[in-house]
Write an enzyme that holds these catalytic residues in place. Structure first.
Site, PDB file in Angstrom:
ATOM      1  N   LYS A 169       0.859  -1.188   0.000  1.00 50.66           N
ATOM      2  CA  LYS A 169       0.000   0.000   0.000  1.00 50.66           C
ATOM      3  C   LYS A 169       0.898   1.241   0.000  1.00 50.66           C
ATOM      4  O   LYS A 169       1.520   1.570   0.994  1.00 50.66           O
ATOM      5  CB  LYS A 169      -0.915   0.024   1.226  1.00 50.66           C
ATOM      6  CG  LYS A 169      -2.025   1.056   1.056  1.00 50.66           C
ATOM      7  CD  LYS A 169      -2.491   1.672   2.345  1.00 50.66           C
ATOM      8  CE  LYS A 169      -1.619   2.772   2.860  1.00 50.66           C
ATOM      9  NZ  LYS A 169      -1.475   3.967   1.992  1.00 50.66           N
ATOM     10  N   GLY A 220       7.225   5.456   7.770  1.00 45.66           N
ATOM     11  CA  GLY A 220       6.444   6.692   7.774  1.00 45.66           C
ATOM     12  C   GLY A 220       6.743   7.479   9.025  1.00 45.66           C
ATOM     13  O   GLY A 220       7.799   7.320   9.649  1.00 45.66           O
ATOM     14  N   SER A 221       5.793   8.304   9.411  1.00 48.21           N
ATOM     15  CA  SER A 221       6.032   9.188  10.550  1.00 48.21           C
ATOM     16  C   SER A 221       5.894   8.440  11.880  1.00 48.21           C
ATOM     17  O   SER A 221       5.226   7.395  11.948  1.00 48.21           O
ATOM     18  CB  SER A 221       5.032  10.343  10.511  1.00 48.21           C
ATOM     19  OG  SER A 221       3.727   9.821  10.630  1.00 48.21           O
ATOM     20  N   THR A 222       6.488   9.002  12.908  1.00 47.08           N
ATOM     21  CA  THR A 222       6.415   8.387  14.235  1.00 47.08           C
ATOM     22  C   THR A 222       4.968   8.363  14.731  1.00 47.08           C
ATOM     23  O   THR A 222       4.528   7.371  15.333  1.00 47.08           O
ATOM     24  CB  THR A 222       7.342   9.142  15.204  1.00 47.08           C
ATOM     25  OG1 THR A 222       8.688   8.954  14.739  1.00 47.08           O
ATOM     26  CG2 THR A 222       7.245   8.614  16.623  1.00 47.08           C
ATOM     27  N   THR A 224       2.137   8.113  12.998  1.00 48.75           N
ATOM     28  CA  THR A 224       1.383   7.017  12.371  1.00 48.75           C
ATOM     29  C   THR A 224       1.946   5.665  12.815  1.00 48.75           C
ATOM     30  O   THR A 224       1.193   4.714  13.026  1.00 48.75           O
ATOM     31  CB  THR A 224       1.404   7.147  10.832  1.00 48.75           C
ATOM     32  OG1 THR A 224       1.057   8.482  10.484  1.00 48.75           O
ATOM     33  CG2 THR A 224       0.420   6.203  10.176  1.00 48.75           C
ATOM     34  N   GLY A 225       3.260   5.608  12.978  1.00 45.63           N
ATOM     35  CA  GLY A 225       3.885   4.356  13.436  1.00 45.63           C
ATOM     36  C   GLY A 225       3.317   3.905  14.774  1.00 45.63           C
ATOM     37  O   GLY A 225       3.090   2.706  14.999  1.00 45.63           O
ATOM     38  N   GLU A 242       9.908   1.827  10.609  1.00 51.61           N
ATOM     39  CA  GLU A 242      11.006   2.738  10.231  1.00 51.61           C
ATOM     40  C   GLU A 242      10.408   4.129  10.268  1.00 51.61           C
ATOM     41  O   GLU A 242       9.598   4.486   9.407  1.00 51.61           O
ATOM     42  CB  GLU A 242      11.511   2.422   8.817  1.00 51.61           C
ATOM     43  CG  GLU A 242      12.112   1.052   8.655  1.00 51.61           C
ATOM     44  CD  GLU A 242      13.498   0.916   9.264  1.00 51.61           C
ATOM     45  OE1 GLU A 242      14.031   1.928   9.761  1.00 51.61           O
ATOM     46  OE2 GLU A 242      14.017  -0.197   9.267  1.00 51.61           O
ATOM     47  N   CYS A 276      14.524  10.418   5.660  1.00 54.73           N
ATOM     48  CA  CYS A 276      14.413  10.140   7.098  1.00 54.73           C
ATOM     49  C   CYS A 276      15.734  10.400   7.795  1.00 54.73           C
ATOM     50  O   CYS A 276      15.752  10.906   8.913  1.00 54.73           O
ATOM     51  CB  CYS A 276      13.941   8.717   7.327  1.00 54.73           C
ATOM     52  SG  CYS A 276      14.932   7.485   6.481  1.00 54.73           S
ATOM     53  N   GLU A 372      11.101  17.390  13.476  1.00 54.29           N
ATOM     54  CA  GLU A 372      11.632  16.909  12.204  1.00 54.29           C
ATOM     55  C   GLU A 372      11.073  17.796  11.093  1.00 54.29           C
ATOM     56  O   GLU A 372       9.878  17.782  10.834  1.00 54.29           O
ATOM     57  CB  GLU A 372      11.192  15.458  11.972  1.00 54.29           C
ATOM     58  CG  GLU A 372      11.767  14.911  10.696  1.00 54.29           C
ATOM     59  CD  GLU A 372      11.253  13.526  10.338  1.00 54.29           C
ATOM     60  OE1 GLU A 372      10.070  13.239  10.562  1.00 54.29           O
ATOM     61  OE2 GLU A 372      12.050  12.746   9.789  1.00 54.29           O
TER      62      GLU A 372
END
Ligand code: NAD
Length: 471
Positions: A169, A220-222, A224-225, A242, A276, A372
């Site tokens: 996805k 992706g972003s922290t 969403t992670g 990651e 990243c 970030e």
């Protein structure tokens, strides 16, 4: 006729339930319409991946290597087409897009040279204990928009090589290269082994709660992670994350300011800072501060900020409007807190262009230093002692990468040892190698990708512990 992009489900290239436009960030014009999958189509893709798993995992390692080698060859043959499409949807200069696509082929081929062998843990007095590694089943790859091609293959290659099947996805703003890869793979991989579903951010949470998906590999972003981790918990899914970073780059006092500026500029501005592990904070000795700021400002002023498809462009646009607004906000905020020595003015033109911007004299608690930025804006900070700079570099919830520059390699390496990050480079940057594991500490991730460790992430231990049957 314009290319019609398709989803890949059970070996079939299919239209979506609807379509959505994918914009070129350099022109804000539509590159193409992307087919959109709904939950039913996701279910079909997962069912196909589940059905394909027994036969794919039963094939020999050599057989899977042979099939995946054909995929690598086919991608190499279509590399130019993929690179142009990547520039159109992502924005990066064409030479950088070509580098990403060929790096992807290299990554796939590097994985094909890796193999997990059974490990004999004990072989004594008739007791034989062997650890085998078996595939997990259906895996899912969820990718962001900064490196949509290579980040997919960091997951696809180890997943498929070890006998898993995969649902990919892509991010909603860069799905077309993944669709094209699906189209290329449709002629090579058995039906269901690799599936592509696209969305506008609705399917991620359906994937992470899908009972038939054994593992989610997320980049992706922290923020969403954290959601991925929480929602995968119900099924005890395997999860690799990651995530974001706020990498510090430390210049030691024996490095000429001009040399340090050249290296740090590249590390901060490649892919318009949307990496990243981009250099996101530069720390230089106070004695060198003015000279370094002047040197790096000259490099920023010399950048050619333009459509990545135009020859000579060195910095493309920010990939999407949301990120563009965020980076603009950080620049505006920095104007009140520090001094902009290059860039800072947003051009009045179509496209999400931000010139490389260098900011000095910020406090450590400025948002541009703390957060970030994920864009071409670099804060340069002065330091007074090695202890001071190490503490400030480590004062972050992130721990993805970092760099130390020093003529005295031993001294620079000693500093690198004290940086709390998954990777710290000394006198180089972005030396990402498919044979070397890549992982973040703290809020930058969990588990990892690349190398043998990355391959192992797609397997589970299967320990067979046997003794002769005593009468
Ligand atoms: P994002 O987290 O917004 O989106 C990433 C992906 O997650 C997209 O495909 C998105 O559709 C999907 N998603 C959205 N909501 C979801 C949900 N609830 N559950 C599951 N998936 C969901 O990230 P982004 O803005 O696309 O990417 C930028 C971020 O990615 C930056 O923070 C960057 O540092 C990070 N990044 C990390 C690495 C790394 O290897 N550590 C590499 C590249 C980018």
């Amino acid at each position: 006729m314009a290319h019609e992009f398709k989803l890949l489900i059970n070996g079939e290239l299919r239209g979506g339930v609807t379509q959505f436009p994918v914009l070129n960030p350099a022109t804000e014009e539509v590159v193409a319409m992307c087919p959109k999958a709904d939950e039913t189509m996701l279910d079909e893709a997962v069912a196909a991946a589940d059905a394909a798993f027994p036969a794919w995992s039963a094939r020999s390692h050599e057989d899977r290597v042979a099939v995946l080698s054909k995929l690598a060859d086919a991608i190499e043959q279509r590399a130019d087409e993929l690179a142009h499409l990547l520039t159109s949807e992502q924005g990066k200069p064409l030479n950088q897009a070509q580098y990403e696509v060929m790096g992807t082929v290299g990554t796939l081929r590097a994985f094909l040279g890796m193999r997990i062998e059974p490990q004999t843990l004990r072989d004594e007095n008739g007791n034989r204990v062997v650890e085998h590694r078996t595939p997990l089943g259906v895996c899912a790859s969820i990718t962001p928009w900064n490196f949509p091609v290579i980040l997919l293959f960091n997951k696809l290659a180890p997943a498929l090589l070890t006998g898993n099947t995969l649902i990919a996805k892509p991010a909603p703003t860069t799905p077309l290269t993944t669709c094209l890869i699906g189209e290329i793979a449709a002629d090579i991989l058995p039906a269901g082994v690799f599936n592509v579903v696209c969305d506008e951010n609705e399917l991620g949470s359906k994937i992470t709660t899908h009972p038939k998906i054994a593992k989610v590999a997320f980049t992706g972003s922290t923020a969403t992670g954290a959601k991925v981790l929480a929602s995968s918990a119900g099924d005890i899914k395997r999860v690799t994350l990651e995530l974001g970073g706020n990498d510090a780059s430390i210049v030691l006092d024996d490095v000429p300011a001009k040399l340090a500026a050249e290296r740090i500029y590249q590390g901060a501005m490649a892919n318009a800072g949307q990496i990243c592990v981009a250099i996101k904070r530069a720390y230089v000795p106070r004695s060198m501060y003015d000279e370094f700021c002047a040197e790096i400002a000259k490099l920023a002023e010399a950048a050619v900020v333009d459509d990545g498809a135009k020859q000579g462009s060195t910095i493309g646009p920010i990939q999407n409007r949301m990120q563009y607004e965020k980076v603009k906000g950080l620049i505006e905020d920095s104007k009140t807190r520090g001094k902009i020595v290059a860039g800072g003015e947003i051009p009045d033109r179509k496209g999400y262009f931000i010139p490389p911007t260098i900011v000095r004299d910020l406090d450590d608690d400025a948002p541009l230093v703390k957060e970030e930025q994920f864009g071409p804006v670099l804060p340069v900070l002065a330091y007074d002692s090695i202890e001071d700079v190490i503490a400030r570099a480590n004062d972050s919830p992130y721990g993805l990468g970092g760099t130390v520059w020093g003529m005295d390699l031993e001294a620079a390496t000693a500093v690198a040892m004290q940086i709390d990050s998954g990777t710290v480079w000394v006198n180089q940057h972005l030396a990402i190698d498919p044979n070397i594991p890549f992982r973040g500490s703290k809020k930058s991730g969990m588990g990892g990708e690349l190398g043998m460790a990355g391959l192992m992430e797609y397997t589970q231990a299967h320990i067979v512990n046997a003794v002769p049957l005593a009468q």
